[in-house]
Write a protein that holds these residues in place. Sequence first.
Motif, PDB file in Angstrom:
ATOM      1  N   SER A   1       0.949  -1.262   0.007  1.00  0.00           N
ATOM      2  CA  SER A   1      -0.150  -0.166   0.126  1.00  0.00           C
ATOM      3  C   SER A   1       0.794   1.164   0.103  1.00  0.00           C
ATOM      4  CB  SER A   1      -0.881   0.005   1.332  1.00  0.00           C
ATOM      5  OG  SER A   1      -1.841  -0.983   1.215  1.00  0.00           O
ATOM      6  N   TRP A   2       2.077   1.169  -0.703  1.00  0.00           N
ATOM      7  CA  TRP A   2       3.026   2.302  -0.775  1.00  0.00           C
ATOM      8  C   TRP A   2       2.623   3.176  -2.132  1.00  0.00           C
ATOM      9  CZ3 TRP A   2       8.298   0.228   0.918  1.00  0.00           C
ATOM     10  CH2 TRP A   2       8.398   0.153   2.310  1.00  0.00           C
ATOM     11  N   GLN A   3       2.922   4.249  -2.063  1.00  0.00           N
ATOM     12  CA  GLN A   3       3.076   5.001  -3.229  1.00  0.00           C
ATOM     13  C   GLN A   3       4.408   4.615  -3.928  1.00  0.00           C
ATOM     14  OE1 GLN A   3       0.754   6.915  -4.484  1.00  0.00           O
ATOM     15  NE2 GLN A   3       1.947   7.083  -6.617  1.00  0.00           N
ATOM     16  N   PRO A   4       4.401   3.966  -5.257  1.00  0.00           N
ATOM     17  CA  PRO A   4       5.588   3.476  -5.717  1.00  0.00           C
ATOM     18  C   PRO A   4       6.603   4.805  -5.983  1.00  0.00           C
ATOM     19  CG  PRO A   4       3.838   2.446  -6.888  1.00  0.00           C
ATOM     20  CD  PRO A   4       3.038   3.434  -6.074  1.00  0.00           C
ATOM     21  N   ARG A   5       7.707   4.441  -6.044  1.00  0.00           N
ATOM     22  CA  ARG A   5       8.636   5.527  -6.317  1.00  0.00           C
ATOM     23  C   ARG A   5       9.159   5.433  -7.795  1.00  0.00           C
ATOM     24  NH1 ARG A   5      13.076   6.217  -1.404  1.00  0.00           N
ATOM     25  NH2 ARG A   5      11.600   6.831   0.374  1.00  0.00           N
TER      26      ARG A   5
ATOM     27  N   GLY B   1      13.023   4.661 -11.719  1.00  0.00           N
ATOM     28  CA  GLY B   1      13.610   4.102 -12.846  1.00  0.00           C
ATOM     29  C   GLY B   1      14.693   3.020 -12.548  1.00  0.00           C
ATOM     30  N   THR B   2      15.393   2.862 -13.383  1.00  0.00           N
ATOM     31  CA  THR B   2      16.613   1.588 -13.115  1.00  0.00           C
ATOM     32  C   THR B   2      17.888   2.316 -12.400  1.00  0.00           C
ATOM     33  OG1 THR B   2      17.394   2.100 -15.284  1.00  0.00           O
ATOM     34  CG2 THR B   2      15.329   0.544 -15.155  1.00  0.00           C
ATOM     35  N   ASP B   3      18.102   3.118 -11.977  1.00  0.00           N
ATOM     36  CA  ASP B   3      19.206   3.729 -11.178  1.00  0.00           C
ATOM     37  C   ASP B   3      19.423   2.673 -10.228  1.00  0.00           C
ATOM     38  OD1 ASP B   3      21.430   5.737 -10.337  1.00  0.00           O
ATOM     39  OD2 ASP B   3      20.166   5.456  -8.789  1.00  0.00           O
ATOM     40  N   PRO B   4      20.738   2.229 -10.425  1.00  0.00           N
ATOM     41  CA  PRO B   4      21.178   1.259  -9.374  1.00  0.00           C
ATOM     42  C   PRO B   4      21.131   1.433  -7.677  1.00  0.00           C
ATOM     43  CG  PRO B   4      22.705   0.973 -11.212  1.00  0.00           C
ATOM     44  CD  PRO B   4      21.932   2.329 -11.320  1.00  0.00           C
ATOM     45  N   GLN B   5      21.389   2.654  -7.541  1.00  0.00           N
ATOM     46  CA  GLN B   5      21.585   3.014  -5.971  1.00  0.00           C
ATOM     47  C   GLN B   5      20.125   3.361  -5.600  1.00  0.00           C
ATOM     48  OE1 GLN B   5      24.225   2.869  -4.056  1.00  0.00           O
ATOM     49  NE2 GLN B   5      25.047   2.005  -5.702  1.00  0.00           N
ATOM     50  N   SER B   6      18.964   3.754  -6.373  1.00  0.00           N
ATOM     51  CA  SER B   6      17.753   3.979  -5.902  1.00  0.00           C
ATOM     52  C   SER B   6      17.162   2.527  -5.942  1.00  0.00           C
ATOM     53  CB  SER B   6      17.005   4.653  -7.075  1.00  0.00           C
ATOM     54  OG  SER B   6      17.456   5.883  -7.204  1.00  0.00           O
ATOM     55  N   ILE B   7      17.317   1.564  -6.822  1.00  0.00           N
ATOM     56  CA  ILE B   7      16.791   0.169  -6.766  1.00  0.00           C
ATOM     57  C   ILE B   7      17.437  -0.556  -5.411  1.00  0.00           C
ATOM     58  CG2 ILE B   7      16.953  -2.130  -7.561  1.00  0.00           C
ATOM     59  CD1 ILE B   7      16.797  -0.891 -10.526  1.00  0.00           C
ATOM     60  N   LEU B   8      18.591  -0.421  -5.046  1.00  0.00           N
ATOM     61  CA  LEU B   8      19.170  -0.754  -3.789  1.00  0.00           C
ATOM     62  C   LEU B   8      18.396  -0.066  -2.586  1.00  0.00           C
ATOM     63  CD1 LEU B   8      22.797  -1.068  -4.431  1.00  0.00           C
ATOM     64  CD2 LEU B   8      21.223  -3.000  -4.167  1.00  0.00           C
ATOM     65  N   GLN B   9      18.185   0.949  -2.710  1.00  0.00           N
ATOM     66  CA  GLN B   9      17.461   1.638  -1.674  1.00  0.00           C
ATOM     67  C   GLN B   9      15.979   1.180  -1.455  1.00  0.00           C
ATOM     68  OE1 GLN B   9      17.698   6.008  -2.090  1.00  0.00           O
ATOM     69  NE2 GLN B   9      20.157   6.037  -1.922  1.00  0.00           N
ATOM     70  N   ARG B  10      15.271   1.174  -2.653  1.00  0.00           N
ATOM     71  CA  ARG B  10      14.005   0.404  -2.544  1.00  0.00           C
ATOM     72  C   ARG B  10      13.910  -0.785  -1.832  1.00  0.00           C
ATOM     73  NH1 ARG B  10      12.039   1.342  -8.542  1.00  0.00           N
ATOM     74  NH2 ARG B  10      10.345   0.544  -7.582  1.00  0.00           N
ATOM     75  N   LEU B  11      15.048  -1.815  -2.378  1.00  0.00           N
ATOM     76  CA  LEU B  11      14.894  -2.930  -1.949  1.00  0.00           C
ATOM     77  C   LEU B  11      15.175  -3.274  -0.313  1.00  0.00           C
ATOM     78  CD1 LEU B  11      14.966  -6.023  -2.506  1.00  0.00           C
ATOM     79  CD2 LEU B  11      17.261  -5.846  -3.234  1.00  0.00           C
ATOM     80  N   TYR B  12      16.070  -2.192   0.100  1.00  0.00           N
ATOM     81  CA  TYR B  12      16.151  -2.317   1.626  1.00  0.00           C
ATOM     82  C   TYR B  12      14.876  -2.040   2.310  1.00  0.00           C
ATOM     83  CZ  TYR B  12      21.343  -2.821   0.901  1.00  0.00           C
ATOM     84  OH  TYR B  12      22.618  -3.155   0.895  1.00  0.00           O
ATOM     85  N   ARG B  13      14.327  -0.875   1.675  1.00  0.00           N
ATOM     86  CA  ARG B  13      13.013  -0.625   2.527  1.00  0.00           C
ATOM     87  C   ARG B  13      11.919  -1.779   2.480  1.00  0.00           C
ATOM     88  NH1 ARG B  13      10.268   3.329   0.149  1.00  0.00           N
ATOM     89  NH2 ARG B  13       9.117   4.253   1.955  1.00  0.00           N
ATOM     90  N   VAL B  14      11.706  -2.320   1.389  1.00  0.00           N
ATOM     91  CA  VAL B  14      10.770  -3.291   1.215  1.00  0.00           C
ATOM     92  C   VAL B  14      11.289  -4.656   2.038  1.00  0.00           C
ATOM     93  CG1 VAL B  14       9.928  -5.271  -0.253  1.00  0.00           C
ATOM     94  CG2 VAL B  14       9.986  -2.785  -1.059  1.00  0.00           C
ATOM     95  N   SER B  15      12.602  -4.854   2.206  1.00  0.00           N
ATOM     96  CA  SER B  15      12.994  -6.001   3.207  1.00  0.00           C
ATOM     97  C   SER B  15      12.711  -5.527   4.512  1.00  0.00           C
ATOM     98  CB  SER B  15      14.440  -6.059   2.889  1.00  0.00           C
ATOM     99  OG  SER B  15      14.991  -6.560   1.589  1.00  0.00           O
TER     100      SER B  15
END
Length: 422
Positions: A210-214, A217-231
């Motif tokens: 139920s989050w507003q998706p960020r 795009g495909t920037d590696p560091q942004s993807i990593l930050q999102r992955l840590y948040r979901v974890s």
Amino acid sequence: MTVILDRPYSFVPPHRGNLWPSAIQTFRLIEWHLRKREAVVDYELRHADRFAESLAAGHGILLAPNHCRYADPIVLGWLAREVGTHLFAMASWHLFNTNSFEAFALRRMGAFSVNREGNDRQAIETAIDILVSAERPLVLFPEGTTNRTNDLMKPLLEGVSFIARTAAKKRQKADGGKVVMHPVGLKYLCVGDAWKWADDKLRELELELSWQPRQTGTDPQSILQRLYRVSEAYLALKEIEHVGKASAGDLRPRRDQLIQFLLARSEGRYGLPTMPEACVRERVRKVRSAVAAAYFAPDPETGKPVDRNPDEFLADSSAADLAQFLLSFPDQYLTPGQITDTRIVETIQRIQEAIYGEAKETMPMKVVIEVDEAIEVPTQRGPRGEPDPLLCRLGDRLGTMIESLSREARDFENPDTVPPNQ
């Protein structure tokens, strides 16, 4: 769920005929299944001649691969077809209880069951007999279970060396023949764009939360930050479910605390000793065994079966499964400077399994199947009280292969870097 409470364990023997496995190879059903169900679209065999030489010599052969994906037993069919043989494989009993089709297919492909929650003498004796007769090569996964960490190995189970050594003794006594063990390295490599895939799948997970998706795009560091948040969100949900509240701090100590809580609670219910320093996988196995034993225990006075409500037992089994599942999120897997595209995909798929009940196998993969030189299995164990030399040798060989193969994946943080052998 890995503990089956629908009925007590009953050994499932291997199908001995050659008609079904020959048909599977002839009509290339392996390719169809792997492409449709596991998104494994290509493969590469390395040093299959080593396996062929052992076959030609008439040895009893044990194939010992690392175990990182559910596709592992199936992809070995490509190796078997290359050298002109069929395989037998030991598989957890719960896999024979998913649905009737899969149970039928597993047997016809040469699988037989093992009760991971108990001492399954029939499974062990079947494995030994296969190696002694050299009827077909036998596949045993020495790690025991899979957890989607292709670049890391779990501790190896001593049962593998026990089976191999016992078979070597019997074979030598029977006809002077040998039993050999081939370590097999399996490495899955992303064929498609892992950055775009990760962005899409994280957006799906964010919506599930139920989050507003960020829109990063495909920037590696942004993807990593999102992955840590979901974890972190997943871990917090499990803390609230089982402990009553989410804790603060770094992910690793929080994960470890939840594992200890889950196991200690179940151990207390079944009178098992709680030893926080003991191997988590062994503690999980004991809890699962206790759950099955308690559920199927007869009435102590009459000796007749008791009609029990399975819900509490299933809850304890699920808690043990969760403890082992949480252990499959190694923090060093996403260490900066060592992050590859396959590690990102595996981590996201573990979260998908946690939230959806299964991973979304939509990232096209190529599997590399590398066969190591044969290890002749000795008939005698090493000195008492010391590590098993056969198991150590297998672990060293597998570890070396896995480390080398891991370098063939693409650097996630530097997408333009070309890995070796690409």
